[in-house]
Design a protein around this motif. Structure first.
Motif, mmCIF file in Angstrom:
data_model
loop_
_atom_site.group_PDB
_atom_site.id
_atom_site.type_symbol
_atom_site.label_atom_id
_atom_site.label_comp_id
_atom_site.label_asym_id
_atom_site.label_seq_id
_atom_site.Cartn_x
_atom_site.Cartn_y
_atom_site.Cartn_z
ATOM 1 N N GLU A 7 0.859 -1.174 0.000
ATOM 2 C CA GLU A 7 0.000 0.000 0.000
ATOM 3 C C GLU A 7 0.897 1.227 0.000
ATOM 4 O O GLU A 7 1.775 1.370 0.844
ATOM 5 C CB GLU A 7 -0.900 0.009 1.233
ATOM 6 N N ILE A 8 0.726 2.096 -0.991
ATOM 7 C CA ILE A 8 1.564 3.278 -1.103
ATOM 8 C C ILE A 8 0.951 4.406 -0.277
ATOM 9 O O ILE A 8 -0.226 4.746 -0.436
ATOM 10 C CB ILE A 8 1.698 3.728 -2.576
ATOM 11 N N ILE A 9 1.758 4.962 0.614
ATOM 12 C CA ILE A 9 1.311 6.046 1.478
ATOM 13 C C ILE A 9 2.032 7.322 1.070
ATOM 14 O O ILE A 9 3.259 7.343 1.002
ATOM 15 C CB ILE A 9 1.617 5.727 2.958
ATOM 16 N N HIS A 54 18.119 -4.520 -5.196
ATOM 17 C CA HIS A 54 17.939 -3.154 -4.699
ATOM 18 C C HIS A 54 16.573 -2.602 -5.076
ATOM 19 O O HIS A 54 16.086 -1.639 -4.470
ATOM 20 C CB HIS A 54 19.047 -2.232 -5.232
ATOM 21 N N SER A 55 15.934 -3.232 -6.040
ATOM 22 C CA SER A 55 14.597 -2.787 -6.454
ATOM 23 C C SER A 55 13.551 -3.019 -5.375
ATOM 24 O O SER A 55 12.406 -2.592 -5.525
ATOM 25 C CB SER A 55 14.175 -3.506 -7.743
ATOM 26 N N ILE A 56 13.925 -3.660 -4.276
ATOM 27 C CA ILE A 56 12.997 -3.864 -3.170
ATOM 28 C C ILE A 56 12.503 -2.525 -2.616
ATOM 29 O O ILE A 56 11.418 -2.432 -2.045
ATOM 30 C CB ILE A 56 13.648 -4.706 -2.042
ATOM 31 N N ILE A 57 13.306 -1.453 -2.824
ATOM 32 C CA ILE A 57 12.898 -0.139 -2.327
ATOM 33 C C ILE A 57 12.512 0.802 -3.460
ATOM 34 O O ILE A 57 12.403 2.017 -3.252
ATOM 35 C CB ILE A 57 14.007 0.501 -1.458
ATOM 36 N N ARG A 58 12.302 0.264 -4.651
ATOM 37 C CA ARG A 58 11.947 1.122 -5.791
ATOM 38 C C ARG A 58 10.514 1.635 -5.645
ATOM 39 O O ARG A 58 9.581 0.860 -5.499
ATOM 40 C CB ARG A 58 12.110 0.374 -7.106
ATOM 41 N N HIS A 59 10.365 2.934 -5.738
ATOM 42 C CA HIS A 59 9.039 3.546 -5.614
ATOM 43 C C HIS A 59 8.355 3.552 -6.978
ATOM 44 O O HIS A 59 8.995 3.839 -7.997
ATOM 45 C CB HIS A 59 9.166 4.979 -5.079
ATOM 46 N N PRO A 60 7.052 3.257 -7.025
ATOM 47 C CA PRO A 60 6.352 3.240 -8.324
ATOM 48 C C PRO A 60 6.260 4.603 -8.993
ATOM 49 O O PRO A 60 5.895 4.683 -10.171
ATOM 50 C CB PRO A 60 4.962 2.702 -7.959
ATOM 51 N N ASP A 61 6.605 5.683 -8.291
ATOM 52 C CA ASP A 61 6.628 7.012 -8.911
ATOM 53 C C ASP A 61 7.886 7.238 -9.750
ATOM 54 O O ASP A 61 7.981 8.240 -10.461
ATOM 55 C CB ASP A 61 6.561 8.112 -7.836
ATOM 56 N N MET A 62 8.836 6.307 -9.661
ATOM 57 C CA MET A 62 10.091 6.468 -10.387
ATOM 58 C C MET A 62 9.988 5.881 -11.794
ATOM 59 O O MET A 62 9.634 4.719 -11.969
ATOM 60 C CB MET A 62 11.233 5.772 -9.637
ATOM 61 N N LYS A 85 13.493 8.640 -5.621
ATOM 62 C CA LYS A 85 12.442 8.525 -4.609
ATOM 63 C C LYS A 85 12.335 7.049 -4.259
ATOM 64 O O LYS A 85 12.037 6.212 -5.124
ATOM 65 C CB LYS A 85 11.109 9.033 -5.149
ATOM 66 N N ASN A 86 12.599 6.698 -3.008
ATOM 67 C CA ASN A 86 12.579 5.309 -2.575
ATOM 68 C C ASN A 86 11.340 4.990 -1.754
ATOM 69 O O ASN A 86 10.709 5.882 -1.179
ATOM 70 C CB ASN A 86 13.838 4.988 -1.762
ATOM 71 N N LEU A 87 11.050 3.707 -1.675
ATOM 72 C CA LEU A 87 9.855 3.220 -0.981
ATOM 73 C C LEU A 87 10.248 2.439 0.267
ATOM 74 O O LEU A 87 11.126 1.577 0.217
ATOM 75 C CB LEU A 87 9.065 2.312 -1.930
ATOM 76 N N THR A 88 9.610 2.714 1.376
ATOM 77 C CA THR A 88 9.902 1.988 2.612
ATOM 78 C C THR A 88 9.005 0.754 2.732
ATOM 79 O O THR A 88 8.066 0.563 1.963
ATOM 80 C CB THR A 88 9.681 2.868 3.861
ATOM 81 N N LYS A 89 9.285 -0.045 3.715
ATOM 82 C CA LYS A 89 8.521 -1.283 3.921
ATOM 83 C C LYS A 89 7.053 -1.006 4.190
ATOM 84 O O LYS A 89 6.177 -1.783 3.778
ATOM 85 C CB LYS A 89 9.136 -2.070 5.086
ATOM 86 N N TYR A 93 7.783 7.146 1.728
ATOM 87 C CA TYR A 93 8.832 7.462 0.762
ATOM 88 C C TYR A 93 9.940 8.291 1.393
ATOM 89 O O TYR A 93 9.768 8.886 2.455
ATOM 90 C CB TYR A 93 8.252 8.208 -0.447
ATOM 91 N N TYR A 94 11.071 8.334 0.719
ATOM 92 C CA TYR A 94 12.146 9.261 1.076
ATOM 93 C C TYR A 94 12.959 9.533 -0.184
ATOM 94 O O TYR A 94 13.147 8.659 -1.021
ATOM 95 C CB TYR A 94 13.032 8.711 2.199
ATOM 96 N N TRP A 95 13.399 10.785 -0.336
ATOM 97 C CA TRP A 95 14.185 11.211 -1.494
ATOM 98 C C TRP A 95 15.664 11.259 -1.130
ATOM 99 O O TRP A 95 16.042 11.732 -0.052
ATOM 100 C CB TRP A 95 13.758 12.604 -1.940
ATOM 101 N N VAL A 96 16.492 10.793 -2.056
ATOM 102 C CA VAL A 96 17.938 10.828 -1.834
ATOM 103 C C VAL A 96 18.670 11.160 -3.130
ATOM 104 O O VAL A 96 18.139 10.993 -4.226
ATOM 105 C CB VAL A 96 18.469 9.467 -1.320
ATOM 106 N N ILE A 97 19.892 11.627 -2.977
ATOM 107 C CA ILE A 97 20.826 11.707 -4.098
ATOM 108 C C ILE A 97 21.888 10.660 -3.826
ATOM 109 O O ILE A 97 22.318 10.464 -2.693
ATOM 110 C CB ILE A 97 21.464 13.100 -4.253
ATOM 111 N N THR A 98 22.289 9.965 -4.886
ATOM 112 C CA THR A 98 23.211 8.843 -4.736
ATOM 113 C C THR A 98 24.539 9.113 -5.427
ATOM 114 O O THR A 98 24.580 9.661 -6.519
ATOM 115 C CB THR A 98 22.586 7.561 -5.321
#
Length: 205
Positions: A7-9, A54-62, A85-89, A93-98
């Motif tokens: 469920e995306i919050i 690593h796609s375990i945290i991929r957000h569907p907005d990406m 934009k990453n997805l949590t369990k 979400y949280y945004w990062v630069i890598t």
């Protein structure tokens, strides 16, 4: 669990944005190491993360093209910066630069990647979000190739930079002028690696 089964919050997870998220993967993107900041932020335990893609945290907005550009650069053994934009369990979400480091064995063969991630200024998120939305909309309606072609044309015609240069310059614009000037005095690699952002200082020449 696939991102699309969660469920995306529409809520940002609370995390210490002064910290650096660190992970190591093999050449296929399988997680080999995750620091405590990573596990605490994405709400998975370290044990849950190890061995997962690593796609375990991929957000569907990406949009997928953002990851294609990233992987293409890594395969060329180029350091690369990406805004993600990453997805949590729990679906937040949280945004990062890598910032990536190419890991090699003693014979010079690439064996994996080390990624360091830090929080993204709100101004950067506001500028990148509509671009990603357009790419995602094209992907859903016209396919991944159409999204990729649009992104290439957008960068060439409207930005005049590579994606990596675009990302670095977004940060340049959003950081305060005073901070930027201080950083530029401390390091000549301000536009090349954002070492100051991920490591706090540059390696001595």
């Amino acid at each position: 669990m696939n991102a699309f089964q969660r469920e995306i919050i529409d809520e940002e997870v609370q995390w210490d944005k002064t910290k650096t998220i660190v992970s190591k993967t093999d050449v296929y993107g399988t997680i080999l190491y995750a620091n405590d900041v990573f596990s605490n932020t994405c709400e998975y335990s370290t044990i849950e993360l190890i061995g997962e893609p690593h796609s375990i945290i991929r957000h569907p907005d990406m949009p997928k093209v953002a990851f294609k550009v990233l992987w293409d650069a890594l395969k060329r053994e180029e350091n690369f910066h990406a805004i993600v934009k990453n997805l949590t369990k729990t679906g937040k979400y949280y945004w990062v630069i890598t910032d990536f480091t190419i890991d090699k064995d003693e014979e010079g063969t690439v064996i994996g990647y080390t990624a360091r991630r830090k929080a993204v200024p709100d101004g950067v998120v506001k500028k990148i979000t509509p671009i990603y939305k357009t790419l995602l909309d094209i992907e859903k309606l016209k396919g991944e190739k159409a999204s990729e072609m649009y992104f290439e044309a957008y960068l060439k015609e409207e930005v005049g930079k590579t994606y990596n240069e675009f990302v670095v310059d977004l940060f340049d614009e959003e950081l305060s002028k005073e901070e930027a000037e201080r950083i530029k005095k401390e390091t000549s690699s301000f536009k090349k690696g954002l070492n100051w952002f991920f490591f706090g200082e540059t390696n001595p020449k």
